[in-house]
Design a protein around this motif. Structure first.
Motif, PDB file in Angstrom:
ATOM      1  N   PHE A  12      -6.424   3.030  -6.539  1.00 42.72           N
ATOM      2  CA  PHE A  12      -5.172   2.290  -6.389  1.00 42.72           C
ATOM      3  C   PHE A  12      -5.417   0.789  -6.246  1.00 42.72           C
ATOM      4  CE2 PHE A  12      -1.857   0.411  -3.712  1.00 42.72           C
ATOM      5  CZ  PHE A  12      -0.729   0.692  -4.468  1.00 42.72           C
ATOM      6  N   PRO A  25      -7.520   5.801  -2.751  1.00 40.22           N
ATOM      7  CA  PRO A  25      -7.404   4.392  -2.363  1.00 40.22           C
ATOM      8  C   PRO A  25      -8.169   3.427  -3.267  1.00 40.22           C
ATOM      9  CG  PRO A  25      -7.750   5.752  -0.430  1.00 40.22           C
ATOM     10  CD  PRO A  25      -7.931   6.640  -1.617  1.00 40.22           C
ATOM     11  N   ARG A  61       1.003   3.634  -2.920  1.00 42.44           N
ATOM     12  CA  ARG A  61      -0.181   4.411  -3.277  1.00 42.44           C
ATOM     13  C   ARG A  61       0.114   5.899  -3.438  1.00 42.44           C
ATOM     14  NH1 ARG A  61      -4.485   4.803   1.222  1.00 42.44           N
ATOM     15  NH2 ARG A  61      -3.633   6.903   1.521  1.00 42.44           N
ATOM     16  N   MET A  69       0.804  -1.217   0.000  1.00 41.63           N
ATOM     17  CA  MET A  69       0.000   0.000   0.000  1.00 41.63           C
ATOM     18  C   MET A  69       0.839   1.270   0.000  1.00 41.63           C
ATOM     19  SD  MET A  69      -3.058  -0.876  -0.361  1.00 41.63           S
ATOM     20  CE  MET A  69      -3.692   0.775  -0.171  1.00 41.63           C
TER      21      MET A  69
END
Length: 468
Positions: free
Chosen positions: A169, A166, A161, A158
């Motif tokens: 992504f 979010p 990113r 993560m």
């Protein structure tokens, strides 16, 4: 009718708004990945994600479906473990497999859903936040280290990113299914349709219901409920002059995330960490904690020390009641059946004000208090010009220690003063022996918590000698 999206399917149901989401998922939709565990919000086996569209932004938060009523998911997106499945294991599931993060597997779906919530969250994708995302999930097999190792992989994934949205992504990286990209527009369309009753015209007011459903599960299913958490006019945490105004439907997580609260209470995350877990804090309302009337209500104790003033509203008028006058006896309130807490307010602390909250329970986390306490002090040099001390677990209702507060006011802060205050408060309390501890234990515990307040707020004061 209640309208929402369950995973990738739009749902319209006439089931009772008071029905629990857990039961609807398992028995009406036959999605058995969401498990039944404690039915009290403690184990996390029933965890789901709830996506809420507000101000054109779609945000997801974990929730315990065993304490979430259908009426509280109107026009929202509910994600179960089946909703994060892909043709092969998604990277979250793969990380759990690679690190042997599952044995019996009963708890695993809840962990996977909470981890997916971490990936969809707008917070910084740090390992600390990843661990916090699963703080409401209990595993009885693996000992957690393998799960923590899985979270290190997810966190690393993560961190690529950057500032990307979010949802964009995780779908572009095939971490979660592509259908998530269309949920925002689908929720907009859903919200533009007739609202349906969803219990809104009911005579019984309910916020998050996190404690109510533990106590009165069977009665609540068919109750005539007015769900307050869907009312945006009851949300918000704002400053007006020196007053902080908090909406009656504001959740504990709203309090923690508020920049205003963080500014005036830098330790709010530390305090709140002692209260329930992330999935419960995401749906539990502060006003609901007041109205529940528990003698050990954590935020009742917290805001008693801040001299909170409640606004009680019905269809005809509103009136204000100080929180310290709201409790008339055990579970007895200065509130009519047609009234609800629409907001509450308190004076924001200035640079001379000190505040602390303490709690002791059998478990460090995810447990109700044996005894809890909060203290607000206004200092002029070494003189206490104002004191307000509250305590829970030592009376039939959340208690303001008025005599001890008055005793502290106007005096120079010394070790002897703290010791004398700890003795005086014994005359104000009437604890009982129960499953949380004996009367003697609770008396001793509160005395120690009062001293702990001063140790935390004034570390140079040698009060710690009094704890021996």
């Amino acid at each position: 009718m209640i309208n929402f999206i369950l995973n990738n399917t739009e749902i319209t149901t006439s089931m009772p708004p008071g029905m629990l989401l857990l039961d609807y998922i398992r028995y009406e939709r036959n999605l058995k990945g969401t498990k039944i565990g404690c039915r009290e919000g403690d184990c996390g086996a029933c965890t789901v994600l709830i996506g809420n569209l507000k101000n054109d932004q779609l945000t997801y938060a974990s929730a315990t479906s065993c304490l979430t009523a259908l009426g509280n998911i109107q026009h929202k997106h509910v994600v179960t473990v089946e909703g994060v499945n892909m043709d092969n294991l998604n990277p979250i599931q793969q990380a759990m497999c690679d690190e042997a993060g599952t044995q019996c597997g009963f708890c695993t779906p809840g962990f996977i859903v909470s981890m997916a919530g971490f990936c969809l969250n707008h917070q910084q994708p740090t390992y600390k936040n990843a661990i916090a995302a699963v703080d409401g999930n209990i595993c009885r097999c693996t000992g957690y280290k393998s799960i923590e190792r899985a979270l290190t992989h997810i966190t690393a994934m993560m961190q690529e990113r950057d500032k990307q949205d979010p949802i964009s992504f995780v779908t572009s990286k095939a971490i979660l299914p592509a259908y998530f990209t269309g949920i925002k527009e689908r929720l907009k369309l859903l919200a533009s349709q007739p609202n349906g009753h969803a219990g809104k015209q009911g005579s019984r007011f309910v916020g998050g219901g996190t404690d109510l459903y533990v106590q009165q599960h069977d009665q609540m299913v068919y109750a005539d409920i007015n769900f307050l958490t869907n009312n945006q006019s009851l949300k918000g945490i704002v400053q007006q002059g020196d007053q902080c105004i908090i909406g009656g439907a504001a959740t504990v997580s709203d309090l923690i995330a508020s920049p205003l609260i963080q500014q005036y209470f830098p330790k709010i995350s530390e305090f709140a960490k002692m209260v329930s877990s992330t999935p419960i804090r995401n749906i539990a309302t502060l006003a609901g904690n007041f109205v529940n009337g528990s003698p050990i209500g954590d935020f009742s104790i917290f805001f008693l020390a801040l001299n909170a003033i409640l606004t009680l509203t019905n269809s005809e008028h509103s009136r204000e009641v100080p929180l310290d006058q709201f409790y008339k006896g055990y579970k007895t309130l200065d509130k009519q059946s047609d009234e609800y807490v629409s907001a509450f307010r308190f004076k924001l602390p200035d640079q001379n004000t000190q505040f602390n909250f303490e709690k002791v329970s059998k478990r460090t986390h995810l447990d109700i208090a044996s005894v809890n306490s909060a203290l607000q002090l206004v200092m002029d040099g070494n003189i206490i010009t104002y004191a307000r001390l509250s305590a829970g677990g030592v009376a039939p209702f959340p208690l303001l220690l008025a005599k001890t507060s008055a005793f502290l006011t106007g005096k120079e802060l010394t070790e002897e003063l703290v010791s004398d205050a700890a003795e005086l408060l014994q005359t104000e309390i009437a604890p009982i022996s129960d499953a949380r501890g004996t009367e003697e234990y609770k008396r001793l515990l509160l005395s120690q918590l009062i001293k702990a307040h001063f140790i935390k707020l004034f570390p140079l004061l040698e009060v710690d000698q009094l704890l021996a």
